[in-house]
Design a protein around this motif. Structure first.
Motif, PDB file in Angstrom:
ATOM      1  N   VAL A 178       0.743  -1.168   0.141  1.00  0.00           N
ATOM      2  CA  VAL A 178      -0.130  -0.029  -0.027  1.00  0.00           C
ATOM      3  C   VAL A 178       0.745   1.268   0.024  1.00  0.00           C
ATOM      4  CG1 VAL A 178      -1.670   1.447   1.566  1.00  0.00           C
ATOM      5  CG2 VAL A 178      -2.035  -1.111   1.174  1.00  0.00           C
ATOM      6  N   VAL A 179       1.767   1.146   0.767  1.00  0.00           N
ATOM      7  CA  VAL A 179       2.869   2.444   0.986  1.00  0.00           C
ATOM      8  C   VAL A 179       3.484   2.665  -0.608  1.00  0.00           C
ATOM      9  CG1 VAL A 179       4.907   3.280   1.788  1.00  0.00           C
ATOM     10  CG2 VAL A 179       3.169   2.268   3.382  1.00  0.00           C
ATOM     11  N   SER A 180       3.987   1.510  -1.161  1.00  0.00           N
ATOM     12  CA  SER A 180       4.474   1.376  -2.630  1.00  0.00           C
ATOM     13  C   SER A 180       3.452   2.148  -3.499  1.00  0.00           C
ATOM     14  CB  SER A 180       4.855   0.123  -3.049  1.00  0.00           C
ATOM     15  OG  SER A 180       5.275   0.070  -4.244  1.00  0.00           O
ATOM     16  N   HIS A 181       2.396   1.757  -3.391  1.00  0.00           N
ATOM     17  CA  HIS A 181       1.136   2.310  -4.310  1.00  0.00           C
ATOM     18  C   HIS A 181       0.898   3.731  -4.096  1.00  0.00           C
ATOM     19  CE1 HIS A 181      -3.221   3.051  -5.259  1.00  0.00           C
ATOM     20  NE2 HIS A 181      -2.946   2.213  -6.219  1.00  0.00           N
ATOM     21  N   GLU A 182       1.015   4.181  -2.765  1.00  0.00           N
ATOM     22  CA  GLU A 182       0.665   5.565  -2.607  1.00  0.00           C
ATOM     23  C   GLU A 182       1.604   6.427  -2.882  1.00  0.00           C
ATOM     24  OE1 GLU A 182      -2.482   6.786  -1.157  1.00  0.00           O
ATOM     25  OE2 GLU A 182      -2.588   4.928  -2.379  1.00  0.00           O
ATOM     26  N   PHE A 190       3.589  -3.370  -7.441  1.00  0.00           N
ATOM     27  CA  PHE A 190       3.399  -2.821  -5.868  1.00  0.00           C
ATOM     28  C   PHE A 190       4.334  -4.108  -5.077  1.00  0.00           C
ATOM     29  CE2 PHE A 190       0.538  -0.338  -7.849  1.00  0.00           C
ATOM     30  CZ  PHE A 190       1.109   0.980  -7.918  1.00  0.00           C
ATOM     31  N   ALA A 191       4.662  -5.166  -5.451  1.00  0.00           N
ATOM     32  CA  ALA A 191       5.157  -6.226  -4.690  1.00  0.00           C
ATOM     33  C   ALA A 191       6.449  -5.934  -4.289  1.00  0.00           C
ATOM     34  CB  ALA A 191       5.252  -7.631  -5.680  1.00  0.00           C
ATOM     35  N   PRO A 192       7.084  -6.157  -3.254  1.00  0.00           N
ATOM     36  CA  PRO A 192       8.212  -6.237  -2.594  1.00  0.00           C
ATOM     37  C   PRO A 192       9.498  -6.575  -3.334  1.00  0.00           C
ATOM     38  CG  PRO A 192       7.293  -7.889  -1.401  1.00  0.00           C
ATOM     39  CD  PRO A 192       6.164  -7.428  -2.347  1.00  0.00           C
ATOM     40  N   PHE A 193      10.558  -5.926  -3.352  1.00  0.00           N
ATOM     41  CA  PHE A 193      11.647  -6.322  -3.894  1.00  0.00           C
ATOM     42  C   PHE A 193      12.576  -7.266  -2.775  1.00  0.00           C
ATOM     43  CE2 PHE A 193      16.351  -5.652  -4.407  1.00  0.00           C
ATOM     44  CZ  PHE A 193      16.549  -6.088  -5.818  1.00  0.00           C
ATOM     45  N   SER A 194      12.740  -8.226  -3.496  1.00  0.00           N
ATOM     46  CA  SER A 194      13.453  -9.218  -2.456  1.00  0.00           C
ATOM     47  C   SER A 194      15.029  -9.359  -2.606  1.00  0.00           C
ATOM     48  CB  SER A 194      12.907 -10.712  -2.628  1.00  0.00           C
ATOM     49  OG  SER A 194      13.467 -11.574  -1.716  1.00  0.00           O
ATOM     50  N   LEU A 195      15.752  -9.220  -1.586  1.00  0.00           N
ATOM     51  CA  LEU A 195      17.418  -9.212  -1.606  1.00  0.00           C
ATOM     52  C   LEU A 195      17.583 -10.686  -2.214  1.00  0.00           C
ATOM     53  CD1 LEU A 195      17.181  -6.827   0.048  1.00  0.00           C
ATOM     54  CD2 LEU A 195      19.163  -7.459   1.175  1.00  0.00           C
ATOM     55  N   GLY A 196      16.984 -11.763  -1.703  1.00  0.00           N
ATOM     56  CA  GLY A 196      17.482 -12.748  -2.262  1.00  0.00           C
ATOM     57  C   GLY A 196      18.486 -13.717  -1.691  1.00  0.00           C
ATOM     58  N   ALA A 197      19.177 -12.847  -0.689  1.00  0.00           N
ATOM     59  CA  ALA A 197      20.214 -13.352  -0.080  1.00  0.00           C
ATOM     60  C   ALA A 197      20.417 -12.685   1.375  1.00  0.00           C
ATOM     61  CB  ALA A 197      21.640 -13.217  -0.665  1.00  0.00           C
ATOM     62  N   ASP A 198      21.064 -13.487   2.321  1.00  0.00           N
ATOM     63  CA  ASP A 198      21.102 -12.892   3.596  1.00  0.00           C
ATOM     64  C   ASP A 198      22.255 -11.925   3.898  1.00  0.00           C
ATOM     65  OD1 ASP A 198      21.263 -12.465   6.445  1.00  0.00           O
ATOM     66  OD2 ASP A 198      20.890 -14.512   6.900  1.00  0.00           O
ATOM     67  N   PRO A 199      21.990 -10.642   4.243  1.00  0.00           N
ATOM     68  CA  PRO A 199      23.156  -9.748   4.385  1.00  0.00           C
ATOM     69  C   PRO A 199      24.340 -10.204   5.238  1.00  0.00           C
ATOM     70  CG  PRO A 199      21.248  -8.542   4.557  1.00  0.00           C
ATOM     71  CD  PRO A 199      20.635 -10.041   4.396  1.00  0.00           C
ATOM     72  N   ALA A 200      23.939 -11.255   6.397  1.00  0.00           N
ATOM     73  CA  ALA A 200      24.905 -12.001   7.172  1.00  0.00           C
ATOM     74  C   ALA A 200      25.837 -13.009   6.637  1.00  0.00           C
ATOM     75  CB  ALA A 200      24.106 -12.535   8.471  1.00  0.00           C
ATOM     76  N   SER A 201      25.700 -13.423   5.415  1.00  0.00           N
ATOM     77  CA  SER A 201      26.278 -14.584   4.724  1.00  0.00           C
ATOM     78  C   SER A 201      27.369 -13.940   4.162  1.00  0.00           C
ATOM     79  CB  SER A 201      25.477 -15.004   3.842  1.00  0.00           C
ATOM     80  OG  SER A 201      25.067 -14.302   2.759  1.00  0.00           O
ATOM     81  N   ALA A 202      28.516 -14.902   4.135  1.00  0.00           N
ATOM     82  CA  ALA A 202      29.801 -14.514   3.455  1.00  0.00           C
ATOM     83  C   ALA A 202      29.506 -14.266   2.070  1.00  0.00           C
ATOM     84  CB  ALA A 202      30.700 -15.604   3.763  1.00  0.00           C
ATOM     85  N   GLY A 203      30.242 -13.216   1.259  1.00  0.00           N
ATOM     86  CA  GLY A 203      29.965 -13.103   0.037  1.00  0.00           C
ATOM     87  C   GLY A 203      28.826 -12.465  -0.541  1.00  0.00           C
ATOM     88  N   PHE A 204      27.981 -11.837   0.312  1.00  0.00           N
ATOM     89  CA  PHE A 204      26.643 -11.145   0.248  1.00  0.00           C
ATOM     90  C   PHE A 204      26.588 -10.674  -1.071  1.00  0.00           C
ATOM     91  CE2 PHE A 204      23.779  -7.744   0.649  1.00  0.00           C
ATOM     92  CZ  PHE A 204      22.553  -8.292   0.646  1.00  0.00           C
ATOM     93  N   LYS A 205      25.586 -10.727  -2.007  1.00  0.00           N
ATOM     94  CA  LYS A 205      25.219 -10.027  -3.097  1.00  0.00           C
ATOM     95  C   LYS A 205      23.902 -10.139  -3.419  1.00  0.00           C
ATOM     96  CE  LYS A 205      27.143  -9.936  -7.780  1.00  0.00           C
ATOM     97  NZ  LYS A 205      27.704 -10.550  -8.993  1.00  0.00           N
ATOM     98  N   VAL A 206      23.216  -8.968  -3.699  1.00  0.00           N
ATOM     99  CA  VAL A 206      21.766  -8.967  -4.108  1.00  0.00           C
ATOM    100  C   VAL A 206      21.614  -9.543  -5.392  1.00  0.00           C
ATOM    101  CG1 VAL A 206      19.864  -7.237  -4.257  1.00  0.00           C
ATOM    102  CG2 VAL A 206      21.612  -6.943  -2.467  1.00  0.00           C
ATOM    103  N   GLN A 207      20.320 -10.404  -5.562  1.00  0.00           N
ATOM    104  CA  GLN A 207      20.204 -10.818  -6.833  1.00  0.00           C
ATOM    105  C   GLN A 207      19.739  -9.822  -7.602  1.00  0.00           C
ATOM    106  OE1 GLN A 207      17.016 -13.593  -6.213  1.00  0.00           O
ATOM    107  NE2 GLN A 207      15.395 -12.295  -5.729  1.00  0.00           N
ATOM    108  N   ASP A 208      20.283 -10.069  -9.103  1.00  0.00           N
ATOM    109  CA  ASP A 208      19.565  -9.233 -10.134  1.00  0.00           C
ATOM    110  C   ASP A 208      19.998  -7.707 -10.142  1.00  0.00           C
ATOM    111  OD1 ASP A 208      18.099 -11.380 -11.072  1.00  0.00           O
ATOM    112  OD2 ASP A 208      16.340 -11.014 -10.327  1.00  0.00           O
ATOM    113  N   LEU A 209      20.961  -7.402  -9.111  1.00  0.00           N
ATOM    114  CA  LEU A 209      21.455  -6.055  -9.044  1.00  0.00           C
ATOM    115  C   LEU A 209      22.542  -5.559 -10.000  1.00  0.00           C
ATOM    116  CD1 LEU A 209      20.364  -3.756  -7.522  1.00  0.00           C
ATOM    117  CD2 LEU A 209      22.006  -4.449  -5.780  1.00  0.00           C
TER     118      LEU A 209
END
Length: 434
Positions: A144-148, A178-197
Motif C-alpha cells: 500500500v505504501v508503494s502504491h501511494e 507494488f510487490a516487494p523487492f526481495s534481496l534473495g540473500a542474507d546480508p549476514a552471509s559471506a559473499g553477500f550479493k543482491v540478486q539481479d542488481l
C-alpha cells in the motif's frame, strides 16, 4: 486502478525477451503479473514518518518472555525467566537488557489482540490489517505504501530482507508492480550479493545503454498501436527496473561492506544484526518500507532455552538500530515496528513451552512520531487477555498509515472496480503519538 489479470500481450512478450537479452532475470521484482493504471504518487505531507522498518518475528513471540513479564503470577504462568527494570521504571524480561535501557525511546503495546490462532491467518491480520477473506487478497502495508508514494532516489519503495516472508507480505489485489523487492540473500552471509542488481559479466554500461535504446524503440512501436492501460503500467515498471540497475547511488545502498567494522560489530555479526543494519542503509538511501524477518518463535517446547538463544541477537541489533538512527537524526522520521502473528499461551505446557495465543500479545514501536517511554494498554495478571485499551490489527495498521500521512479509510479499486478501504474500521491510537 484497474486490473485485467495476468494476460501477456505480444508487446509484453517482446519486452521480456529484450530484457532477457541482457542476461537480467529480475523475476522476483521486475515482472508484471497484472496490469496497473491510474497510479498516483503523493509527497509526504504532514507525515511524521517517512520510512518504516518492520521487524517481523515469525511463529508467534511470547510476550511473557519479552515485553510483558508477569513476575507475580504463579510459576506455571510466569515461566522461569525474571523481569528487569527499564530506564523508565517499567519491567521487561531479562532477555532484553539493552532494550530495557532504551525504554524511554520506545513504545510497547501490551494489549494487542485478534481471534486467529492459526499462523497463516494471524500473519494475514498483522500484515494487512484485515481478517482473511476467501473473496479477496488484501495488500500488505508495504505494498500500500508503494502504491501511494512510489519510489524515492531510484530505490524500490518496498524491500524485504532477505526474502518475501509469506504470501501476505505482498501486493494482494494491487498490481504486482507494488510487490516487494526481495534481496534473495542474507546480508549476514559471506559473499553477500543482491540478486539481479549487477550487470552480468561481459555486459558493459555502454552495452546496457545500447540495449535499452533498442528496447525503447520496440516498446514505442507497440505503444503507438496499443493504448491499453497495461502498456503504461509496464513502461513504468521497467523504468523502475532500469533506474535501480543504472544508478550507482541506488546500488550502493545494498553494499553492506561499505559499513565500518565498528558499526557492523555494534549491530552484531549475526543474522539479526546484519539484517537490521541493511534495513537502516536502505531507509537512509530512500526505501520507504523495509520488512525483515528474524528467527523462529513457534516455541511449543523448552521456551526458556529458546528465548535465551533467540533474543540476545535481536536485543543487540535492535538497540544498535535505535541508537544509530537517533545519533544521525533519522529516528524521528523512521518508524520501527516489531511484531509477530500472535503471542503464546498464559500457561506453560507439559513440554515446557507455550502454544498459540492470539487473545493478547505485544508489539513494539519506536521513532516516526511515536511517543517514547510509553506502555499502551495492559494485559491481565496472567497475560491471557487485554485488561485495558485493547488494540486490533486494524487499529495498528491505521496508526502506522497515519504516521506516514496516508488516510487509512481511503478507497482503492480492487478487481471488478470494487472500492475497498485501505483499512476498514481502524482507529488512530492517539496515546502512542508524540
Amino acid at each position: 486502478m484497474k486490473c485485467d489479470g495476468n494476460q501477456m500481450s505480444r508487446r509484453t512478450m517482446l519486452t521480456v525477451g529484450a530484457v532477457g537479452g541482457l542476461g537480467l532475470t529480475l523475476s522476483d521484482f521486475f515482472r508484471m503479473k497484472s496490469a496497473q493504471a491510474d497510479q498516483k504518487h503523493y509527497d509526504f505531507v504532514q507525515a511524521k514518518a517517512q520510512s518504516i522498518i518492520h521487524i517481523y518475528l515469525p511463529g508467534g513471540m511470547a510476550h511473557q518472555e519479552s515485553f510483558d513479564p508477569k513476575p507475580y503470577a504463579p510459576i506455571e504462568y510466569r515461566g522461569e525467566l525474571n523481569p528487569i527494570k527499564t530506564n523508565t521504571g517499567e519491567q521487561f524480561c531479562e532477555t532484553l537488557p539493552q532494550l530495557s535501557q532504551l525504554a524511554d525511546k520506545i513504545a510497547v503495546i501490551r494489549s494487542m489482540t485478534h481471534g486467529e490462532a492459526a499462523h497463516e491467518r494471524g500473519t494475514h491480520n498483522m500484515f494487512t490489517g484485515y481478517r482473511p477473506s476467501p473473496a479477496l487478497n488484501y495488500p500488505s502495508m508495504g505494498s500500500v505504501v508503494s502504491h501511494e508514494y512510489g519510489p524515492r532516489n531510484n530505490l524500490p519503495p518496498y524491500v524485504c530482507i532477505p526474502s518475501v516472508p509469506n504470501e501476505f507480505a505482498s501486493n494482494g489485489y494491487l498490481s504486482s508492480s507494488f510487490a516487494p523487492f526481495s534481496l534473495g540473500a542474507d546480508p549476514a552471509s559471506a559473499g553477500f550479493k543482491v540478486q539481479d542488481l549487477s550487470l552480468p559479466e561481459k555486459v558493459t554500461e555502454e552495452r546496457f545503454t545500447r540495449r535499452r535504446s533498442a528496447l525503447d524503440a520496440v516498446n514505442d512501436y507497440f505503444t503507438k498501436r496499443d493504448k491499453s492501460d497495461n502498456i503504461g503500467a509496464m513502461n513504468t515498471f521497467y523504468e523502475r527496473a532500469y533506474s535501480l540497475i543504472s544508478s550507482k547511488q541506488a546500488r550502493e545502498a545494498f553494499n553492506i561492506e561499505a559499513e565500518s567494522a565498528a558499526v557492523r560489530d555494534e549491530y552484531g555479526r549475526n543474522t539479526a544484526g546484519q539484517r537490521l543494519l541493511m534495513a537502516r542503509r536502505l531507509v537512509g538511501a530512500g526505501a520507504r518500507f523495509v520488512t525483515l524477518t528474524y528467527g523462529g518463535w513457534d516455541m511449543h517446547a523448552q521456551i526458556t532455552r529458546g528465548m535465551k538463544n533467540a533474543l540476545p541477537s535481536l536485543d543487540q541489533g535492535l538497540s544498535a538500530l535505535i541508537k544509530d538512527l537517533d545519533r544521525s537524526g533519522q529516528l524521528s522520521s523512521t518508524l520501527i515496528m516489531v511484531s509477530s502473528e500472535f503471542g503464546r499461551t498464559p500457561k506453560i505446557n507439559k513440554d515446557a513451552g507455550r502454544d498459540h495465543w492470539p487473545k493478547v500479545f505485544s508489539v513494539m514501536l519506536a521513532g516516526g512520531g511515536i511517543k517514547g517511554g510509553t506502555i499502551y494498554g495492559t494485559s491481565n495478571a496472567t497475560a491471557s487477555e487485554p485488561e485495558t485499551d485493547a488494540v486490533g490489527p486494524e487499529d495498528l495498521a491505521t496508526t502506522i498509515y497515519h504516521q506516514l500521512g496516508i488516510v487509512a479509510d481511503k478507497e482503492l479499486m480492487s478487481p471488478g472496480d470494487r472500492p475497498i478501504e485501505i483499512v476498514d474500521g481502524g482507529k488512530v491510537i492517539k496515546g502512542l503519538l508524540a
